[in-house]
Design a protein around this motif. Structure first.
Motif, PDB file in Angstrom:
ATOM      1  N   ARG A  50       8.252  33.110  50.395  1.00 14.57           N
ATOM      2  CA  ARG A  50       9.038  32.160  49.601  1.00 14.57           C
ATOM      3  C   ARG A  50      10.541  32.274  49.865  1.00 14.57           C
ATOM      4  O   ARG A  50      11.357  32.156  48.965  1.00 14.57           O
ATOM      5  CB  ARG A  50       8.733  32.314  48.103  1.00 14.57           C
ATOM      6  N   ASP A  51      10.855  32.522  51.122  1.00 12.02           N
ATOM      7  CA  ASP A  51      12.250  32.671  51.525  1.00 12.02           C
ATOM      8  C   ASP A  51      12.734  31.346  52.116  1.00 12.02           C
ATOM      9  O   ASP A  51      12.418  31.004  53.254  1.00 12.02           O
ATOM     10  CB  ASP A  51      12.359  33.797  52.559  1.00 12.02           C
TER      11      ASP A  51
ATOM     12  N   LYS B 190       6.253  26.008  48.279  1.00 12.71           N
ATOM     13  CA  LYS B 190       6.208  27.403  47.822  1.00 12.71           C
ATOM     14  C   LYS B 190       7.605  27.990  47.703  1.00 12.71           C
ATOM     15  O   LYS B 190       7.859  28.845  46.846  1.00 12.71           O
ATOM     16  CB  LYS B 190       5.380  28.250  48.789  1.00 12.71           C
ATOM     17  N   CYS B 191       8.504  27.554  48.589  1.00 14.33           N
ATOM     18  CA  CYS B 191       9.882  28.065  48.570  1.00 14.33           C
ATOM     19  C   CYS B 191      10.746  27.355  47.534  1.00 14.33           C
ATOM     20  O   CYS B 191      11.932  27.673  47.397  1.00 14.33           O
ATOM     21  CB  CYS B 191      10.511  27.931  49.951  1.00 14.33           C
TER      22      CYS B 191
ATOM     23  N   ARG C 277       5.493  23.364  40.562  1.00 17.27           N
ATOM     24  CA  ARG C 277       6.894  23.552  40.162  1.00 17.27           C
ATOM     25  C   ARG C 277       7.178  22.943  38.793  1.00 17.27           C
ATOM     26  O   ARG C 277       8.311  22.931  38.329  1.00 17.27           O
ATOM     27  CB  ARG C 277       7.844  22.951  41.195  1.00 17.27           C
TER      28      ARG C 277
ATOM     29  N   SER D 182       5.591  30.931  53.700  1.00 12.08           N
ATOM     30  CA  SER D 182       5.088  30.425  52.417  1.00 12.08           C
ATOM     31  C   SER D 182       4.840  31.574  51.460  1.00 12.08           C
ATOM     32  O   SER D 182       5.133  31.498  50.261  1.00 12.08           O
ATOM     33  CB  SER D 182       3.789  29.633  52.620  1.00 12.08           C
ATOM     34  N   HIS D 183       4.308  32.647  51.994  1.00  6.02           N
ATOM     35  CA  HIS D 183       3.999  33.821  51.172  1.00  6.02           C
ATOM     36  C   HIS D 183       5.270  34.509  50.688  1.00  6.02           C
ATOM     37  O   HIS D 183       5.364  34.930  49.529  1.00  6.02           O
ATOM     38  CB  HIS D 183       3.142  34.804  51.971  1.00  6.02           C
TER      39      HIS D 183
END
Length: 397
Positions: A32-33, A65-66, A97, A29-30
């Protein structure tokens, strides 16, 4: 998150450690991949924790998040009985978003129940999108309001210039916390009520770094460099916001030497400060120092590249400007326009026109720069033809 961590999860298979799964999802999540997120999700489905509700909720958040709302929604739809946390995570993902209409649909028609988190998320989303009346309507409709909801409404009032209403809400807020005081201080600051902001600041029972920064920003935005400086010096702790606000205040006041001294004293120089310093050095004619700051940057975004490009271009250093332009990992309309304006102002019509014809998107500034170049060089017929080709014009044209 590393490939080794994912490999470890794969090795553990069905009996994978739950804490490792949770840790990897949070890490993804951090970062964002999305590609890693999909790979991780597929491996989690093969473990005994695939139906762990906490883990499933984190997967919704991870996809949000991604940037994959479709996959976030698919995870929720696959839940046997989504709880209020599941719905709030999905709702927040759509809001973050920028999909407010879909968020409204989820809130109004799909969620089986709402709590203060749901209401406050929608209230803040409406405010940030410019819909103050909808925010106010939601606030009045809330069956229960916690301090977070009161604070969000105070902030919305400040953002939309309803300072008197913000103060009314602040005075009525039950159980005010430091965020309540900060919201009211910021509301005054945003609307130029500096004496009122100062009175709030002086009355705060406890000042956090956010409080100090809000007062610092109030003075800085009002152009009161001395007031900003006094707050900055008195701060018990300073973060990047503090330093950047004080540097920006100095620049806006034309106190470039003070800005340079602050930058030199800044413990950890970030992208914002470094980019500002490139602009400052360019404005005072110290192109060498601007280049040294640029070269020392560990990370550069498009704004930093453009700042250095404009520094070279405005100094008439076309060779280094073009060399930098060619090296840029990406270009936007500012990049193209900076080069074109430089050529046009120097009277290099052939270079300017060639660049103009190559531009993927042309700004009105670019059109005006080339038009002015034709006019100054005496090519009046070409200037007139060019003027009639312009998709739009302004008073400069």
């Amino acid at each position: 998150m590393t490939t080794r961590s994912i490999d470890l999860l794969e090795q553990q298979g069905y009996h994978a450690d739950l804490q490792l799964c949770l840790q990897l999802v949070k890490s993804c999540s951090h970062s964002r991949d999305l590609s890693q997120a999909k790979k991780l999700h597929s491996q989690i489905l093969g473990t005994k924790h695939s139906r762990n509700r906490h883990l499933e909720n984190l997967l919704i958040e991870m996809y949000g998040k991604c940037g994959s709302l479709e996959r976030a929604r698919a995870v929720l739809d696959d839940l046997e009985e989504p709880n209020i946390f599941s719905w709030n995570i999905l709702l927040t993902a759509y809001i973050e978003r920028g999909h407010l209409e879909q968020a409204k649909e989820i809130f109004a028609s799909e969620m089986p129940q709402h709590n203060t988190v749901s209401w406050t998320a929608m209230l803040t989303a409406h405010s940030q999108s410019g819909n103050f009346q909808d925010s106010w309507g939601l606030f009045q409709s809330m069956p229960r309001r916690n301090t977070i909801a009161w604070n969000a409404m105070i902030a919305a009032c400040g953002h939309h210039g309803r300072v008197a209403l913000a103060r009314l809400l602040f005075d009525a807020t039950p159980g005010k916390n430091i965020a309540s005081w900060n919201a009211m201080l910021t509301a005054y600051s945003q609307n130029g009520h500096i004496p009122d902001a100062r009175r709030i600041f002086d009355s705060v029972p406890y000042r956090s770094t956010v409080t100090w920064n809000a007062m610092l920003t109030a003075y800085a935005d009002a152009g009161h460099v001395a007031g900003a400086g006094a707050v900055f010096v008195a701060m018990p702790d300073r973060d990047h916001v503090s330093w950047n606000t004080m540097i920006q205040a100095s620049v806006m006041a034309g106190e470039f030497e003070l800005a340079k001294e602050l930058f030199a004293a800044m413990p950890e120089k970030d992208l914002i400060a470094q980019t500002t310093m490139i602009v400052v050095c360019s404005q005072i004619g110290d192109l060498g120092q601007a280049k040294r700051v640029f070269d020392a940057m560990e990370r550069r975004d498009i704004v930093a590249w453009n700042a250095m490009l404009q520094s070279f271009a405005s100094a008439g250093d076309f060779d280094r400007a073009m060399e930098l332009f060619e090296r840029m990992p990406e270009r936007d309309v500012v990049s193209w326009t900076a080069m074109l304006v430089a050529y046009a102002e120097k009277g290099l019509l052939d270079h300017a026109r060639a660049l103009f014809d190559s531009m993927p998107h042309r700004s009105l500034v670019a059109w005006n720069a080339l038009l002015a170049a034709y006019s100054r060089s005496g090519h009046l017929e070409e200037a007139e033809r060019f003027f009639h080709q312009m998709p739009s014009c302004n008073v400069i044209s």
